[in-house]
Design a protein around this motif. Structure first.
Motif, PDB file in Angstrom:
ATOM      1  N   MET A 199     -66.037  51.914 -11.014  1.00 48.57           N
ATOM      2  CA  MET A 199     -64.941  52.591 -10.338  1.00 48.57           C
ATOM      3  C   MET A 199     -64.038  51.612  -9.602  1.00 48.57           C
ATOM      4  SD  MET A 199     -63.286  55.327  -9.671  1.00 48.57           S
ATOM      5  CE  MET A 199     -64.380  56.620 -10.269  1.00 48.57           C
ATOM      6  N   GLY A 200     -64.607  50.507  -9.123  1.00 46.98           N
ATOM      7  CA  GLY A 200     -63.810  49.567  -8.354  1.00 46.98           C
ATOM      8  C   GLY A 200     -63.952  49.809  -6.862  1.00 46.98           C
ATOM      9  N   PRO A 201     -63.114  49.161  -6.042  1.00 48.65           N
ATOM     10  CA  PRO A 201     -63.250  49.254  -4.586  1.00 48.65           C
ATOM     11  C   PRO A 201     -63.001  50.660  -4.063  1.00 48.65           C
ATOM     12  CG  PRO A 201     -61.178  48.174  -5.179  1.00 48.65           C
ATOM     13  CD  PRO A 201     -61.972  48.294  -6.446  1.00 48.65           C
ATOM     14  N   ASP A 202     -63.645  50.991  -2.961  1.00 49.55           N
ATOM     15  CA  ASP A 202     -63.518  52.328  -2.393  1.00 49.55           C
ATOM     16  C   ASP A 202     -62.084  52.653  -1.982  1.00 49.55           C
ATOM     17  OD1 ASP A 202     -66.215  52.768  -2.718  1.00 49.55           O
ATOM     18  OD2 ASP A 202     -66.738  52.187  -0.666  1.00 49.55           O
TER      19      ASP A 202
ATOM     20  N   VAL B 158     -65.197  54.471 -24.230  1.00 50.56           N
ATOM     21  CA  VAL B 158     -65.201  55.516 -23.210  1.00 50.56           C
ATOM     22  C   VAL B 158     -64.121  55.172 -22.190  1.00 50.56           C
ATOM     23  CG1 VAL B 158     -66.490  56.700 -21.417  1.00 50.56           C
ATOM     24  CG2 VAL B 158     -67.612  56.088 -23.570  1.00 50.56           C
ATOM     25  N   SER B 159     -63.039  55.889 -22.278  1.00 47.25           N
ATOM     26  CA  SER B 159     -61.902  55.723 -21.383  1.00 47.25           C
ATOM     27  C   SER B 159     -61.936  56.844 -20.356  1.00 47.25           C
ATOM     28  CB  SER B 159     -60.602  55.720 -22.206  1.00 47.25           C
ATOM     29  OG  SER B 159     -59.480  55.532 -21.375  1.00 47.25           O
ATOM     30  N   SER B 160     -60.791  57.421 -20.061  1.00 42.48           N
ATOM     31  CA  SER B 160     -60.719  58.520 -19.110  1.00 42.48           C
ATOM     32  C   SER B 160     -59.341  59.156 -19.192  1.00 42.48           C
ATOM     33  CB  SER B 160     -60.951  58.015 -17.682  1.00 42.48           C
ATOM     34  OG  SER B 160     -60.705  59.039 -16.733  1.00 42.48           O
ATOM     35  N   ARG B 161     -59.287  60.440 -18.915  1.00 43.17           N
ATOM     36  CA  ARG B 161     -57.988  61.103 -18.764  1.00 43.17           C
ATOM     37  C   ARG B 161     -57.172  60.409 -17.688  1.00 43.17           C
ATOM     38  NH1 ARG B 161     -55.302  65.010 -15.880  1.00 43.17           N
ATOM     39  NH2 ARG B 161     -54.166  66.612 -17.055  1.00 43.17           N
ATOM     40  N   MET B 162     -57.861  59.802 -16.726  1.00 43.14           N
ATOM     41  CA  MET B 162     -57.172  59.104 -15.648  1.00 43.14           C
ATOM     42  C   MET B 162     -56.456  57.851 -16.136  1.00 43.14           C
ATOM     43  SD  MET B 162     -59.899  59.587 -12.523  1.00 43.14           S
ATOM     44  CE  MET B 162     -58.724  59.204 -11.222  1.00 43.14           C
ATOM     45  N   GLY B 163     -56.748  57.419 -17.371  1.00 46.81           N
ATOM     46  CA  GLY B 163     -56.034  56.295 -17.954  1.00 46.81           C
ATOM     47  C   GLY B 163     -54.733  56.692 -18.620  1.00 46.81           C
ATOM     48  N   SER B 164     -54.429  57.987 -18.636  1.00 49.46           N
ATOM     49  CA  SER B 164     -53.178  58.462 -19.227  1.00 49.46           C
ATOM     50  C   SER B 164     -52.045  58.311 -18.218  1.00 49.46           C
ATOM     51  CB  SER B 164     -53.304  59.930 -19.645  1.00 49.46           C
ATOM     52  OG  SER B 164     -52.042  60.477 -19.956  1.00 49.46           O
TER      53      SER B 164
ATOM     54  N   SER C  85     -51.079  62.994  -9.947  1.00 51.07           N
ATOM     55  CA  SER C  85     -51.565  62.952  -8.569  1.00 51.07           C
ATOM     56  C   SER C  85     -51.503  61.550  -7.969  1.00 51.07           C
ATOM     57  CB  SER C  85     -53.007  63.463  -8.491  1.00 51.07           C
ATOM     58  OG  SER C  85     -53.891  62.581  -9.158  1.00 51.07           O
ATOM     59  N   GLY C  86     -51.661  60.529  -8.813  1.00 45.67           N
ATOM     60  CA  GLY C  86     -51.564  59.157  -8.322  1.00 45.67           C
ATOM     61  C   GLY C  86     -52.771  58.654  -7.561  1.00 45.67           C
ATOM     62  N   ASP C  87     -53.853  59.436  -7.511  1.00 47.82           N
ATOM     63  CA  ASP C  87     -55.034  58.992  -6.780  1.00 47.82           C
ATOM     64  C   ASP C  87     -55.804  57.959  -7.598  1.00 47.82           C
ATOM     65  OD1 ASP C  87     -55.752  60.928  -8.702  1.00 47.82           O
ATOM     66  OD2 ASP C  87     -57.626  61.349  -7.660  1.00 47.82           O
ATOM     67  N   ARG C  88     -56.716  57.263  -6.958  1.00 48.90           N
ATOM     68  CA  ARG C  88     -57.564  56.245  -7.592  1.00 48.90           C
ATOM     69  C   ARG C  88     -56.734  55.321  -8.478  1.00 48.90           C
ATOM     70  NH1 ARG C  88     -62.807  57.206  -6.477  1.00 48.90           N
ATOM     71  NH2 ARG C  88     -63.387  59.322  -5.849  1.00 48.90           N
ATOM     72  N   GLU C  89     -55.709  54.751  -7.872  1.00 49.99           N
ATOM     73  CA  GLU C  89     -54.722  54.022  -8.663  1.00 49.99           C
ATOM     74  C   GLU C  89     -55.289  52.786  -9.357  1.00 49.99           C
ATOM     75  OE1 GLU C  89     -52.368  51.477  -5.210  1.00 49.99           O
ATOM     76  OE2 GLU C  89     -51.831  53.575  -5.530  1.00 49.99           O
TER      77      GLU C  89
ATOM     78  N   SER D 169     -56.912  50.384 -14.593  1.00 54.38           N
ATOM     79  CA  SER D 169     -57.866  49.670 -15.457  1.00 54.38           C
ATOM     80  C   SER D 169     -58.110  50.433 -16.750  1.00 54.38           C
ATOM     81  CB  SER D 169     -59.183  49.424 -14.718  1.00 54.38           C
ATOM     82  OG  SER D 169     -59.928  50.625 -14.548  1.00 54.38           O
ATOM     83  N   LYS D 170     -58.161  51.764 -16.689  1.00 56.37           N
ATOM     84  CA  LYS D 170     -58.355  52.561 -17.899  1.00 56.37           C
ATOM     85  C   LYS D 170     -57.079  52.620 -18.734  1.00 56.37           C
ATOM     86  CE  LYS D 170     -62.693  53.740 -17.635  1.00 56.37           C
ATOM     87  NZ  LYS D 170     -63.678  53.301 -18.671  1.00 56.37           N
ATOM     88  N   ALA D 171     -55.919  52.600 -18.084  1.00 52.98           N
ATOM     89  CA  ALA D 171     -54.667  52.503 -18.823  1.00 52.98           C
ATOM     90  C   ALA D 171     -54.594  51.161 -19.552  1.00 52.98           C
ATOM     91  CB  ALA D 171     -53.475  52.667 -17.879  1.00 52.98           C
ATOM     92  N   ALA D 172     -55.085  50.115 -18.907  1.00 53.83           N
ATOM     93  CA  ALA D 172     -55.124  48.800 -19.552  1.00 53.83           C
ATOM     94  C   ALA D 172     -56.054  48.815 -20.763  1.00 53.83           C
ATOM     95  CB  ALA D 172     -55.582  47.741 -18.545  1.00 53.83           C
ATOM     96  N   LEU D 173     -57.198  49.490 -20.635  1.00 60.18           N
ATOM     97  CA  LEU D 173     -58.102  49.627 -21.779  1.00 60.18           C
ATOM     98  C   LEU D 173     -57.400  50.322 -22.937  1.00 60.18           C
ATOM     99  CD1 LEU D 173     -60.953  49.552 -23.107  1.00 60.18           C
ATOM    100  CD2 LEU D 173     -61.369  51.772 -22.008  1.00 60.18           C
ATOM    101  N   ASN D 174     -56.711  51.425 -22.653  1.00 63.03           N
ATOM    102  CA  ASN D 174     -56.005  52.144 -23.708  1.00 63.03           C
ATOM    103  C   ASN D 174     -54.956  51.273 -24.376  1.00 63.03           C
ATOM    104  OD1 ASN D 174     -57.531  54.409 -23.171  1.00 63.03           O
ATOM    105  ND2 ASN D 174     -55.930  55.498 -22.054  1.00 63.03           N
ATOM    106  N   SER D 175     -54.243  50.495 -23.579  1.00 58.71           N
ATOM    107  CA  SER D 175     -53.202  49.631 -24.130  1.00 58.71           C
ATOM    108  C   SER D 175     -53.791  48.515 -24.979  1.00 58.71           C
ATOM    109  CB  SER D 175     -52.369  49.038 -22.987  1.00 58.71           C
ATOM    110  OG  SER D 175     -51.361  48.183 -23.487  1.00 58.71           O
ATOM    111  N   LEU D 176     -54.816  47.862 -24.481  1.00 63.16           N
ATOM    112  CA  LEU D 176     -55.441  46.762 -25.224  1.00 63.16           C
ATOM    113  C   LEU D 176     -56.040  47.246 -26.536  1.00 63.16           C
ATOM    114  CD1 LEU D 176     -57.223  44.873 -22.303  1.00 63.16           C
ATOM    115  CD2 LEU D 176     -55.329  43.987 -23.685  1.00 63.16           C
ATOM    116  N   THR D 177     -56.673  48.399 -26.513  1.00 60.56           N
ATOM    117  CA  THR D 177     -57.321  48.887 -27.732  1.00 60.56           C
ATOM    118  C   THR D 177     -56.305  49.354 -28.760  1.00 60.56           C
ATOM    119  OG1 THR D 177     -57.603  51.105 -26.771  1.00 60.56           O
ATOM    120  CG2 THR D 177     -59.433  49.554 -26.527  1.00 60.56           C
ATOM    121  N   ARG D 178     -55.088  49.654 -28.335  1.00 63.16           N
ATOM    122  CA  ARG D 178     -54.061  50.059 -29.296  1.00 63.16           C
ATOM    123  C   ARG D 178     -53.735  48.921 -30.256  1.00 63.16           C
ATOM    124  NH1 ARG D 178     -52.542  53.879 -32.511  1.00 63.16           N
ATOM    125  NH2 ARG D 178     -50.298  53.896 -32.961  1.00 63.16           N
ATOM    126  N   GLY D 179     -53.501  47.749 -29.712  1.00 59.68           N
ATOM    127  CA  GLY D 179     -53.228  46.598 -30.569  1.00 59.68           C
ATOM    128  C   GLY D 179     -54.411  46.264 -31.457  1.00 59.68           C
TER     129      GLY D 179
END
Length: 241
Positions: free
Chosen positions: A98-101, A144-150, A156-160, A165-175
Motif C-alpha cells: 500500500m505504501g506510506p500511511d 493484479v492491479s486495481s480499479r484505483m489504478g484507473s 475521489s483522489g484518495d490514496r494518491e 503506483s497502480k496507474a504506473a503498472l497499467n502503463s508499463l504493462t501496456r507497452g
C-alpha cells in the motif's frame, strides 16, 4: 471452502507470485482445486505460511513452492532459467504494498516512493519480461492491479501514491503487452480483484477472498487463447484505463 470446477487442467501449469497470503494464496487454492499444476512463490521459504504448507500436504506433487524476492533484481532470470521454455500456461503476479500511511506526494521521500513504485509497478514488469520465454503459446499473464489504478475512474483522489503506483503498472504493462507478449502469442490481463477482506483491504471490505479468487480464476481461464490486453475486474467487467 473453494470447490473444484468441472474442467480439469492437469496438463496446465500456473505460477502465482506472492502466494503467502491474501489473494495470491487464495488463487493457489482455487487453481489447485480446478486441477492445475501450480508453482507458488513466497518471499522467504523459511517462514512458510501454515495455510500454504497445508495445501502442499493436501495436493502433494501438484503444488511446488519456490522462493522469490521481487526486490532481488537477479532472481527473475534465475527463475526463468529453472523453468525452461514454454513451461507455463498462466502467470499471475499478485505481490504489492500500500505504501506510506500518509499517502501524500508532498510528504513522501525518495526511499518510500522508490520502494512503492518498484514493488507495485517495475518489479512485476521485470518478472513478466524475464518469464515471457517460459510462457506457452496462447497462455496468459495476469497482473493484479486495481480499479484505483484507473485515471478515468478516479473520482475521489484518495490514496494518491498507491493509485499512482497502480496507474504506473497499467502503463508499463501496456507497452509490454503490445510490443512483447501479444507478438509472442501470450495474452495480458490487468486485474481488479475487488475490495477484498485481506490484510490490505481490511475487515470492512465487501468481497471475501473466496469470492474474489473464484471470479479471478474464471476470468483467467476464460482468457486463455485470447491475444489481447484487457483491464477487467473479478467479475469479468471491463474497466476504463
Amino acid at each position: 471452502m473453494i470447490k473444484a470446477a468441472t474442467v480439469e487442467h492437469a496438463s496446465h501449469r500456473a505460477m502465482v507470485v506472492g502466494a503467502s497470503r491474501g489473494i495470491g494464496l487464495g488463487l493457489v487454492h482455487a487453481l489447485l482445486a480446478r486441477g492445475w499444476q501450480v508453482t507458488a512463490t513466497v518471499r522467504d521459504s523459511a517462514r512458510m505460511p501454515q495455510a500454504l504448507a497445508e495445501l502442499q500436504t493436501q495436493y502433494d506433487a501438484a503444488l511446488e513452492i519456490v522462493e522469490l524476492d521481487l526486490a532481488d533484481a537477479a532472481r527473475p532470470a534465475q527463475l526463468a532459467a529453472s523453468l525452461g521454455v514454454q513451461a507455463l500456461n498462466l502467470l499471475v503476479i499478485s505481490a504489492g504494498i500500500m505504501g506510506p500511511d500518509h499517502q501524500r506526494a508532498e510528504q513522501a521521500g525518495q526511499k518510500e516512493t522508490g520502494e512503492l513504485f518498484d514493488l507495485n509497478a517495475m518489479a512485476p514488469l521485470r518478472l513478466a519480461r524475464a518469464l515471457l520465454p517460459a510462457m506457452a503459446s496462447h497462455g496468459v499473464i495476469g497482473f493484479v492491479s486495481s480499479r484505483m489504478g484507473s485515471v478515468s475512474l478516479n473520482d475521489s483522489g484518495d490514496r494518491e501514491l498507491y493509485r499512482a503506483s497502480k496507474a504506473a503498472l497499467n502503463s508499463l504493462t501496456r507497452g509490454f503487452a503490445v510490443n512483447e507478449a501479444i507478438p509472442a502469442g501470450v495474452g495480458v490481463l490487468n486485474l481488479h480483484p475487488g475490495w477484498v477482506q485481506t490484510d490490505m483491504g481490511g475487515v470492512d471490505a465487501p468481497v471475501t477472498v473466496e469470492q474474489s479468487v473464484t471470479g479471478l480464476a474464471d476470468v483467467l481461464e476464460g482468457a486463455l487463447g485470447r491475444l489481447e490486453q484487457r483491464f477487467v475486474d473479478f467479475e469479468g467487467q471491463t474497466l476504463s484505463w
